[in-house]
Design an enzyme around this catalytic site. Structure first.
Site, PDB file in Angstrom:
ATOM      1  N   SER A  45      -4.241  -2.757  -2.987  1.00 11.64           N
ATOM      2  CA  SER A  45      -3.645  -1.429  -2.876  1.00 11.64           C
ATOM      3  C   SER A  45      -2.760  -1.430  -1.638  1.00 11.64           C
ATOM      4  CB  SER A  45      -4.728  -0.352  -2.744  1.00 11.64           C
ATOM      5  OG  SER A  45      -4.146   0.942  -2.671  1.00 11.64           O
ATOM      6  N   GLU A  46      -1.558  -0.859  -1.761  1.00 13.55           N
ATOM      7  CA  GLU A  46      -0.566  -0.984  -0.701  1.00 13.55           C
ATOM      8  C   GLU A  46      -0.944  -0.298   0.603  1.00 13.55           C
ATOM      9  OE1 GLU A  46       2.752   2.215  -2.058  1.00 13.55           O
ATOM     10  OE2 GLU A  46       1.996   0.849  -3.572  1.00 13.55           O
ATOM     11  N   ASN A  47      -1.984   0.569   0.578  1.00 13.89           N
ATOM     12  CA  ASN A  47      -2.420   1.181   1.827  1.00 13.89           C
ATOM     13  C   ASN A  47      -3.306   0.239   2.649  1.00 13.89           C
ATOM     14  OD1 ASN A  47      -4.336   1.648  -0.314  1.00 13.89           O
ATOM     15  ND2 ASN A  47      -5.472   2.969   1.065  1.00 13.89           N
TER      16      ASN A  47
END
Length: 217
Positions: A45-47
């Site tokens: 997940s890009e976070n």
């Protein structure tokens, strides 16, 4: 015809053993729930999460463990957490094998629009631009038509583009479609959906070759 979970279940069949996979916001987040148990996959997940698992059961949520869409998630043994700079180094460095995104529109040559509707407030493009610019294998999860019954698979996107010529495959509630130089190539149809229904719901050029099988999900 498929619902959102059905779309995610079909896309999960595209995930292969050893893949690093980025899941976008919306329908793509459901894919982690349906990956086969006999393969090992790392969901990113890009976070800043690597090693996401399925969504938690009610009552088992941890508000500090979320995906890019701010949904609570679970993590698998060996999962890691890191800052956005490292996360996007992974994305921009092409270390992700498969990217699964939602979309508002896709054109017959693989352009994608999934970040803005003019006149509506948005916080920004987010990581979508980085994902479509860097990924070499993009599958789009989306509904075939909008709430007005108008096609979202178009000759040319009408909304601001996120990326150009980057989408490889689309899974909708009606069909599995591959992007080719000649247009949308129909590979599979959803259970109970006819080729004619798919044709009527597709504004862009739809290529129909031979007998189109039903999805096996």
């Amino acid at each position: 015809m498929l619902d959102k979970n059905g779309i995610a279940k079909r896309i999960a069949k595209e995930v292969q053993d050893g893949y690093y996979v980025n899941l976008g916001i919306g329908i793509p987040t459901l894919v982690a729930n349906y990956v086969r148990n006999d393969i090992e996959v790392e969901f990113q997940s890009e976070n800043g999460v690597l090693g996401m698992g399925p969504f938690p059961f009610e009552g088992e949520e941890d508000a500090d463990v979320i995906n890019a869409g701010k949904q609570t998630i679970t993590t698998l043994p060996g999962a890691s957490f890191f800052d956005s700079a490292l996360s996007f180094s992974m994305i921009r460095g092409k270390h992700v094998d498969l990217t699964i995104l939602g979309a508002m529109e896709v054109s017959e040559n693989g352009d994608i629009a999934n970040w803005k509707i003019p006149g509506r407030m948005v916080k920004g493009m987010g990581g979508a631009m980085d994902l479509v610019a860097s990924a070499e294998n993009i599958i789009v999860a989306m509904m075939h038509t909008n709430k007005h019954g108008e096609s979202k698979l178009l000759k040319k996107c009408s909304l601001p583009l996120t990326g150009v010529g980057c989408v490889k495959r689309i899974v909708t509630n009606l069909a599995v479609i591959e992007i080719t130089q000649k247009g949308f190539n129909l590979l599979e149809r959803a259970p109970g959906v006819s080729v004619e229904e798919i044709k009527n719901a597709t504004e862009g050029t739809l290529i129909i070759e031979g007998n189109i099988p039903e999805m096996d999900i």
